[in-house]
Scaffold this motif. Structure first.
Motif, short mmCIF file in Angstrom:
data_model
loop_
_atom_site.label_atom_id
_atom_site.label_comp_id
_atom_site.label_asym_id
_atom_site.label_seq_id
_atom_site.Cartn_x
_atom_site.Cartn_y
_atom_site.Cartn_z
N LEU A 239 0.67 -1.13 -0.04
CA LEU A 239 -0.07 -0.10 -0.05
C LEU A 239 1.05 1.26 -0.15
CD1 LEU A 239 -2.80 -0.96 2.43
CD2 LEU A 239 -2.68 -1.50 0.04
N GLY A 240 2.03 1.34 -0.67
CA GLY A 240 2.90 2.33 -1.00
C GLY A 240 3.60 2.76 0.43
N LEU A 241 3.43 1.95 1.46
CA LEU A 241 4.11 2.47 2.58
C LEU A 241 5.82 2.61 2.67
CD1 LEU A 241 2.05 0.44 5.36
CD2 LEU A 241 1.63 2.91 4.60
N TRP B 256 15.63 5.27 -8.10
CA TRP B 256 15.37 5.39 -9.43
C TRP B 256 14.02 4.86 -9.80
CZ3 TRP B 256 14.78 0.17 -10.75
CH2 TRP B 256 15.63 -0.76 -10.14
N MET B 257 13.40 4.08 -8.96
CA MET B 257 11.84 3.79 -9.15
C MET B 257 10.90 4.71 -9.11
SD MET B 257 11.48 0.24 -9.71
CE MET B 257 10.03 -0.46 -9.17
N GLU B 258 11.53 5.83 -8.59
CA GLU B 258 10.50 6.94 -8.31
C GLU B 258 9.41 7.17 -9.31
OE1 GLU B 258 10.66 11.84 -6.87
OE2 GLU B 258 12.54 10.38 -6.56
N PRO B 259 9.97 7.43 -10.58
CA PRO B 259 9.05 7.48 -11.81
C PRO B 259 7.66 6.47 -11.69
CG PRO B 259 11.03 7.52 -12.59
CD PRO B 259 11.30 6.97 -10.94
N LEU B 260 7.81 5.69 -10.88
CA LEU B 260 6.70 4.61 -10.80
C LEU B 260 5.82 4.93 -9.55
CD1 LEU B 260 8.20 1.27 -11.88
CD2 LEU B 260 6.28 2.45 -13.14
N HIS B 261 6.21 5.63 -8.77
CA HIS B 261 5.58 5.96 -7.68
C HIS B 261 3.95 6.54 -7.91
CE1 HIS B 261 9.30 6.10 -4.86
NE2 HIS B 261 9.26 4.91 -5.69
N PRO B 262 3.87 7.62 -8.79
CA PRO B 262 2.55 8.17 -8.83
C PRO B 262 1.60 7.12 -9.26
CG PRO B 262 4.19 9.63 -10.05
CD PRO B 262 4.80 8.35 -9.49
N SER C 271 -1.69 5.66 -6.96
CA SER C 271 -3.10 5.93 -7.63
C SER C 271 -3.86 4.56 -7.47
CB SER C 271 -2.86 6.55 -9.13
OG SER C 271 -2.42 5.45 -9.89
N SER C 272 -2.85 3.46 -7.47
CA SER C 272 -3.69 1.98 -7.65
C SER C 272 -4.15 1.72 -5.88
CB SER C 272 -2.49 0.94 -8.03
OG SER C 272 -2.04 1.62 -9.39
N ILE C 273 -3.64 2.26 -5.03
CA ILE C 273 -3.82 1.82 -3.61
C ILE C 273 -5.42 1.85 -3.61
CG2 ILE C 273 -3.51 2.34 -0.95
CD1 ILE C 273 -0.57 3.28 -2.08
N GLY C 274 -6.25 2.79 -3.77
CA GLY C 274 -7.56 2.74 -3.50
C GLY C 274 -8.21 1.66 -4.37
N GLN C 275 -7.91 1.14 -5.75
CA GLN C 275 -8.43 0.17 -6.14
C GLN C 275 -8.16 -0.92 -5.53
OE1 GLN C 275 -6.27 1.42 -10.16
NE2 GLN C 275 -8.16 0.35 -10.83
N VAL C 276 -6.98 -1.06 -5.04
CA VAL C 276 -6.50 -2.29 -4.11
C VAL C 276 -7.63 -2.60 -3.02
CG1 VAL C 276 -4.74 -3.43 -3.00
CG2 VAL C 276 -4.20 -2.69 -5.41
N LYS C 277 -7.46 -1.31 -2.25
CA LYS C 277 -8.24 -1.45 -1.04
C LYS C 277 -9.97 -1.98 -1.18
CE LYS C 277 -5.94 1.53 2.08
NZ LYS C 277 -6.02 2.73 3.01
#
Length: 727
Positions: free
Chosen positions: A493-495, A504-510, A514-520
């Motif tokens: 959940l992005g924690l 360098w994985m930061e570009p995927l963070h947005p 944005s997917s966390i709400g869908q997952v919950k």
């Protein structure tokens, strides 16, 4: 290049009595496989051999080297072997298998003593010809004299029934051994060695001998090649168990069930004690066996609820919940693998196949970007590092979007038993961590299993989850690794975003955030399932393999019984097979309404078929006894040796209690008025090879085997008896 895992025999997996073959790693002198095989070997096995082969598209694969471990050597390492071992050359004179039947005695004839050697037959000889057979003859040597039998063409089960005699002169030295050798005759070139047996003349003069004797290789004078052929890292562990009748395990099963149904307030239950005494190395095996035991009892949900409650109750920090390799975390992980593989395939297989087919170059780490490989992205001049990262981000985001969409829309595809298990887990965590600041703990507990221990590992190594037949190449592996990292972050959940070393994985963070709400929302729907009758004090008949449930299914090639005189490739028809505890059935396709069904109770034997029978590899035969007592044999071809092993194991497990099992069979076929294996012309003659009732390959996808599973649990308790005395 590929490696084959074999047991005491031929250098190729296809000819091995029991074995498996890894996927091929192409164009690589430092291959990584990471594959695990569990072989169920007979108690009297002698060697376990590993062969590294160079796969050739045309012709036979070339053997690079081998490692052969004796049973005694493996047994001497109680904790197993885990080391690099140098490869040794593959010497044909050492690649022997099979047995020979002889009768030897010294008799008195007309004032002379005669050494009589009755060479009767041999069985399961190594195939030396390209047809998958040999042209064997026996050679008997004594005191410089040599006698030979006739040559029997194209068979691995020759019958000579010849009497060879030596006259013993007065004063003959008794220490001179009698040697019986078996050779494969070749018209061109030298003959190939098939094995030998030595007998003491002193012993023969005291008493005659008669029986079957294992063929042995020439004494080897070579050790390993000093690393010149390379080395193989192996992890090998031998567990020897004698499985007793079911009634002996029932008290243990009752104790385990009592732990779940009537848990002690002091938490001193057989299950709790089992977790205390089993080692970290064995915990995964124990968890797998327990999951299968409770599936067989219809109590897997109460079992999981029990171990999860113990784990939650002992945890004070929600951030560390299920992060260790505890019995609870391993049990949930193995539970998902046992019951959820069809679900996993339905969710991920199409996307994984597309990633393999498209072979797009992606890279976000500046230290690993290779501009020369960007021709797959653009036919223009080399792209800049920024352009490569931008293009890679677009590709990864596209793949991730499809993966997340496939997962969050899969609620109805998830097995109900998995959903109920997650619902129970959700409640236990919510009750233990009710604070507002811990509201995400109940979601992370579920997503930690589903995303971090199920979906992400399958994305990272699809071969190990049967999503692909081969391992990914270097470029595709990198894509899968980046996707697996992102899926793990979504499961957390992005924690942990921004706290690791991989900035360098930061570009995927947005996208991840944005997917966390869908997952919950998906997890809320996932646990919205009726479990009214699935409480901890009521049995739920959700066993893994109900008598009518499908244990194994898939396309196989079935040989047409009426096509015995056609060219081999025209006599096979592709059919879809289903196996349950009740029947083996097949039809033209999964959707075809008309099925041909064979009751499991009628199956007498399921065995491999020699390659020379139909000039086809990876074949098995299923022999059945019809109601009238007549035997009927169906020949089936699998696509590779691993699939062959899996079908053999699955069918043998469901037929293990049949009353009509055959002790012998023919590994060949009756063609041209004779058997291709032993060359007998009587179609009804007794089989020339013993049948195998034991399974050949085992893993978490095997059918339930309660006695074997209970024996493994008992063994763990036995190993920890010293700890138990202190409790």
């Amino acid at each position: 290049m590929r490696t084959g895992l074999l047991c005491s025999g031929s250098p190729f997996p296809e000819c091995s009595p029991q074995g498996g073959s890894t996927a091929t790693v192409w164009k690589n002198l430092n291959p990584f496989w990471g594959e695990e095989y569990t072989l169920h070997l007979p108690m009297g096995f002698h060697n376990l051999s590993f062969y590294v082969l160079d796969e050739d598209t045309i012709g036979h694969d070339d053997a690079i080297g081998k490692i052969s471990l004796s049973k005694d050597f493996i047994s001497s390492h109680s904790r197993g072997i885990d080391s690099w071992i140098n490869l040794s050359p593959v010497d044909p004179n050492e690649e022997v298998q099979g047995e020979i039947s002889v009768e030897l005695q010294v008799v008195e004839e007309s004032h002379k003593r005669v050494l009589c050697c009755h060479v009767i037959e041999a069985r399961d000889l190594a195939p030396r010809d390209t047809s998958g057979t040999s042209d064997p003859f026996a050679r008997v040597l004594w005191n410089g004299q040599v006698l030979e039998t006739a040559i029997i063409k194209k068979t691995r089960f020759p019958r000579w029934d010849e009497l060879l005699e030596f006259v013993l002169e007065e004063g003959t030295a008794g220490e001179t051994p009698l040697i019986v050798e078996v050779w494969d005759w070749d018209m061109v070139g030298k003959n190939d060695f098939l094995g030998r047996v030595e007998f003491s003349l002193d012993a023969l003069q005291k008493a005659p001998v008669k029986g079957w004797y294992r063929l042995l290789p020439f004494t080897s004078t070579e050790g390993d090649a000093g690393g010149k052929l390379g080395a193989l890292r192996l992890r090998v562990r031998l567990a020897e168990d004698r499985i007793l009748p079911s009634r002996y395990y029932q008290p243990l099963i009752d104790l385990l069930v009592e732990s779940v149904m009537c848990p002690s307030e002091e938490d001193v239950t057989p299950l709790a004690l089992l977790e205390e005494v089993c080692s970290l190395e064995s915990r995964q095996d124990v968890a797998t066996k327990l999951v299968k035991i409770f599936l067989g009892q219809g109590l897997v949900l109460p079992f999981l609820d029990y171990v999860n409650l113990r784990e939650v109750s002992r945890t004070t920090d929600p951030n560390t919940l299920f992060r260790s390799n505890s019995l609870a975390s391993k049990s949930m992980e193995q539970f998902m693998k046992v019951v959820g593989m069809p679900y996993l395939h339905e969710v991920l297989k199409a996307i994984i196949n597309r990633i393999f087919e498209e072979k797009k170059y992606v890279e976000l780490d500046p230290c690993k970007i290779e501009p020369s490989r960007t021709r797959r992205i653009s036919f223009k001049s080399s792209l800049s590092e920024a352009q490569i990262r931008e293009s890679s981000l677009e590709v990864l985001t596209g793949y991730l979007g499809d993966i997340v969409e496939s997962i969050v829309s899969s609620t109805e595809k998830c097995p109900p038993i998995m959903r109920v298990a997650f619902k129970q887990l959700h409640k236990r965590v919510d009750d233990h961590f009710p604070e507002a600041e811990n509201q995400d703990a109940k979601y992370i507990a579920i997503s930690g299993f589903l995303f971090l221990r199920f979906f992400a590992p399958a994305i990272l190594t699809p071969k190990l989850f049967n999503l692909r037949d081969q391992h990914a190449d270097t470029q595709t592996s990198r894509t899968l690794l980046l996707l697996a990292k992102a899926v793990q972050s979504i499961g957390n959940l992005g924690l942990q975003l921004g706290h690791g070393k991989e900035q360098w994985m930061e570009p995927l963070h947005p996208f991840i955030l944005s997917s966390i709400g869908q997952v919950k929302e998906f997890l809320d729907w996932l646990i919205n399932v009726d479990c009214e009758n699935a409480g901890p004090h009521e049995k739920k008949p959700w066993t893994l393999f109900h008598p009518s449930a499908t244990i194994k299914e898939g396309y196989l090639n079935k040989r047409k019984a009426e096509g015995l005189h056609l060219v081999s490739r025209f006599t096979f028809k592709k059919r879809y097979f289903w196996l349950s505890n009740e029947s083996l059935s097949y039809s033209k396709s999964p959707e075809w309404q008309v099925r041909t069904s064979i009751p499991v109770q009628q199956i007498c034997a399921v065995e491999r078929v020699d390659e020379n029978a139909f000039q086809q590899s990876h074949m098995m035969q299923i022999t059945t006894r019809e109601n009238g007592g007549q035997l009927s044999t169906m020949y089936i071809q699998c696509k590779n040796v691993n699939e062959l092993n899996q079908w053999l194991s699955a069918i043998r497990k469901v037929m293990v209690s049949n009353d009509c099992l055959l002790p012998f069979c023919h590994p060949g076929a009756f063609r041209g008025s004779r058997w291709t294996c032993c060359l007998q012309t009587d179609r009804a003659v007794r089989g020339c090879s013993r049948t195998h009732s034991a399974v050949t390959l085992g893993d978490w996808s095997d059918p339930l085997d309660p006695d074997t599973e209970a024996q493994m649990v008992y063994r763990q308790l036995l190993l920890g008896r010293d700890k138990l005395r202190c409790v």
